[in-house]
Write an enzyme that holds these catalytic residues in place. Sequence first.
Site, PDB file in Angstrom:
ATOM      1  N   CYS A 177     -14.109 -28.482   7.446  1.00  0.00           N
ATOM      2  CA  CYS A 177     -12.802 -27.967   7.132  1.00  0.00           C
ATOM      3  C   CYS A 177     -11.770 -28.787   6.886  1.00  0.00           C
ATOM      4  O   CYS A 177     -11.598 -29.556   7.822  1.00  0.00           O
ATOM      5  CB  CYS A 177     -12.508 -26.622   7.810  1.00  0.00           C
ATOM      6  SG  CYS A 177     -10.919 -25.946   7.416  1.00  0.00           S
ATOM      7  N   ASP A 235      -8.406  -7.183   0.607  1.00  0.00           N
ATOM      8  CA  ASP A 235      -7.613  -7.506   1.667  1.00  0.00           C
ATOM      9  C   ASP A 235      -8.238  -6.915   3.055  1.00  0.00           C
ATOM     10  O   ASP A 235      -9.191  -6.077   3.048  1.00  0.00           O
ATOM     11  CB  ASP A 235      -6.380  -6.563   1.293  1.00  0.00           C
ATOM     12  CG  ASP A 235      -6.770  -5.132   1.975  1.00  0.00           C
ATOM     13  OD1 ASP A 235      -7.240  -4.304   1.409  1.00  0.00           O
ATOM     14  OD2 ASP A 235      -6.286  -4.920   3.352  1.00  0.00           O
ATOM     15  N   ASP A 263       0.895  -1.211   0.135  1.00  0.00           N
ATOM     16  CA  ASP A 263      -0.027  -0.126  -0.151  1.00  0.00           C
ATOM     17  C   ASP A 263       0.959   1.183   0.025  1.00  0.00           C
ATOM     18  O   ASP A 263       2.091   1.048  -0.012  1.00  0.00           O
ATOM     19  CB  ASP A 263      -0.919  -0.055   1.276  1.00  0.00           C
ATOM     20  CG  ASP A 263      -0.133  -0.154   2.462  1.00  0.00           C
ATOM     21  OD1 ASP A 263      -0.966  -0.659   3.458  1.00  0.00           O
ATOM     22  OD2 ASP A 263       0.995   0.225   2.605  1.00  0.00           O
ATOM     23  N   CYS A 304      -8.126 -28.032  11.643  1.00  0.00           N
ATOM     24  CA  CYS A 304      -9.177 -29.012  11.859  1.00  0.00           C
ATOM     25  C   CYS A 304      -8.910 -30.409  11.855  1.00  0.00           C
ATOM     26  O   CYS A 304      -9.814 -31.295  12.013  1.00  0.00           O
ATOM     27  CB  CYS A 304     -10.267 -28.492  10.837  1.00  0.00           C
ATOM     28  SG  CYS A 304     -11.010 -26.693  11.359  1.00  0.00           S
ATOM     29  N   CYS A 316      -8.445 -28.294   6.943  1.00  0.00           N
ATOM     30  CA  CYS A 316      -7.057 -27.637   7.116  1.00  0.00           C
ATOM     31  C   CYS A 316      -6.356 -28.172   8.208  1.00  0.00           C
ATOM     32  O   CYS A 316      -6.985 -29.109   8.888  1.00  0.00           O
ATOM     33  CB  CYS A 316      -7.211 -26.042   7.370  1.00  0.00           C
ATOM     34  SG  CYS A 316      -7.692 -25.642   9.240  1.00  0.00           S
ATOM     35  N   HIS A 357      -6.178 -21.432  10.619  1.00  0.00           N
ATOM     36  CA  HIS A 357      -7.529 -21.987   9.988  1.00  0.00           C
ATOM     37  C   HIS A 357      -8.305 -20.901   9.528  1.00  0.00           C
ATOM     38  O   HIS A 357      -8.777 -21.245   8.432  1.00  0.00           O
ATOM     39  CB  HIS A 357      -8.302 -22.313  11.314  1.00  0.00           C
ATOM     40  CG  HIS A 357     -10.045 -22.368  10.822  1.00  0.00           C
ATOM     41  ND1 HIS A 357     -10.304 -23.727  10.125  1.00  0.00           N
ATOM     42  CD2 HIS A 357     -10.798 -21.537  11.127  1.00  0.00           C
ATOM     43  CE1 HIS A 357     -11.812 -23.451   9.972  1.00  0.00           C
ATOM     44  NE2 HIS A 357     -11.937 -22.323  10.467  1.00  0.00           N
TER      45      HIS A 357
END
Lengths: 398, 317
Positions: free
Chosen positions: B222, B184, B10, B227, B224, B252
């Site tokens: 999930c 974002d 930015d 999880c 991931c 997560h």
Amino acid sequence: MALRFEILGRFNRARAAQLTLPHFVCQTPLFMPVGTQGTIKGLATNQLEEIGCQIILGNTYHLALRPTSELIDELGGLHQFMNWPRALLTDSGGFQMVSLLHLADITEKGVTFQSPVDGKPMLLTPEESIQIQNRIGADIIMALDDVVKTTITGPRIEEAMYHTLRWIDRCIAAHERPHEQNLFGIVQGGLDPVLRDICVRGLVDRNLPGYAIGGLAGGESKDSFWRVVAQCTAALPEDKPRYVMGVGYPLDIVVCSALGADMYDCVYPTRTARFGTALVPEGVLKLKHNAMADDTRPIDPTCACMVCRTYSRAYIHCLVTKDAMGSQLLSYHNLYYMMKLSRDLHTSIIEGRFPEFVCNFLRIMFPKGDVPEWVCNAMEVAGIDISSCCSPFSSSQD
Amino acid sequence: MNWPRALLTDSGGFQMVSLLHLADITEKGVTFQSPVDGKPMLLTPEESIQIQNRIGADIIMALDDVVKTTITGPRIEEAMYHTLRWIDRCIAAHERPHEQNLFGIVQGGLDPVLRDICVRGLVDRNLPGYAIGGLAGGESKDSFWRVVAQCTAALPEDKPRYVMGVGYPLDIVVCSALGADMYDCVYPTRTARFGTALVPEGVLKLKHNAMADDTRPIDPTCACMVCRTYSRAYIHCLVTKDAMGSQLLSYHNLYYMMKLSRDLHTSIIEGRFPEFVCNFLRIMFPKGDVPEWVCNAMEVAGIDISSCCSPFSSSQD
């Protein structure tokens, strides 16, 4: 007894062994990271496996407070709760109490302390400590001992040693899972060889699965430290694991292994990481130092860990001064370093090159040959010739 | 960083006005009090671009004059015109246009006229991409979606549109329906540090006592690492006392956002975007109480979500 201890190689007093525990087969000498409340600060379970961690220490005191041993038991034990498939060891809870809490008072009954929750007086007895550890379910559990600082003198040391001996019988009686969990006794006695000897013989009489050497790694001189370790390893049974509690610095681990110890634990690698310090073969590297700001080398060019393969000192310097990620990456590296040290000790003994390993270790750490006198003395007792890495005139430093 | 994928930086302007004292905006740029020694300093468009040229990101952002959407008055118009005049200075200062893409940022508060002027001014400069700025502050959701809709309708079809500071999964789904491409936000990681996990139903607060003996993973759907490995009970134990809890939740939550991104992309490509949206809303609003602003936005987006709205929807933001 729920373990098998098989010595696979030796060099004088040093041993390389296979320690078979209910959840994992371990190679010794080994270092156990301290996972205070079921987690190592900064590393997830898969990362611990990645770096080769075999067994983790959990602090009974913290776990009993939160989430409580009853809940852990309900949820299937600490292994299941953490989803840690390898081995676990829990301490008795006693040490944290005396070091963390107010009004800790030791009586024949046990340790009285002020509850951190509501300030009320509470009592941790040998029975209670073992019950809590039975619920947590670790492969190795520690007897409640009466541990005093090595810097004090007087009758308290003897009293503490005899408490420890009387409490071991209460621990044994209270232990409900001897076929799944191994109760280790802890040798106390301060720096007094007579008291240490009485304690060792008392504990050996109880024929426990393993033995710890406690009460060290406090404020004692290194010279006193190694002598107590040497005395205890000489007197403890050959065919059972010996665990030096609270050790520690890589150098201390190498010396103690030369003297015949097998297991170690310490918060040092992770705690020093949180201060921005990395463990390297030369000693330590302070990542917060300005010189690191534009140093593009990895922390340790000889290290194969994820951190050293990925990040530069400059990047980590930038992080450690302002982001928790810095501490995490350093924790990862430092624990990898300790796991590698463990593997190197084990392998060098088995392959008959332990003295060479020790000399190389000392040569890198003390390139000017200024190996501390206490190390030289200990290695002499261990029967390891380190003259090739000591300069002719060594000074007496701790 | 040893990051082999893409980076965006930015302009530095937003942090200055939000973090520092005595931030003052003039034609020259943003004057602020140095956080190191308190001396007055000036961030100009030229300086911002030079710094970003050195950092070397794939996408760099123009220095814009961003005002909170909750204020009113002539400051909004002034900020929009600053942004337009500064874009030319940004373009002139940009030394690496063949390696780094300079995106312009549409400002103008909640005023459609100002927004329109800004869009047309930026589009005239033929930039590689465009951001919709100045939102995700305190404005109502109703105002928010309308500005996004206006901008996406006016910005070129063939260039990426980046809604800055967004955000909540629901907002991302709505903005994507309206034609935005990039987002974002600190939200997923910040909320993780408060012990909150993102789940299809909304959020799960791991610090809640009910989690203490809940042996399910955070999100049973999930895939991931967190999880697949840890229970709610374990994470509950951590979040109340160890930084590791925040880390696992951050992992997560970011996995959740990455999966949301993939799902949006794939469902559009596979011609089942409306079904994806309906399913998303149905799980998040099982009683059919989809907020009115979402219904209105989806209507403009031409997506029929009647199957997941109850007959009498209330007007909630």
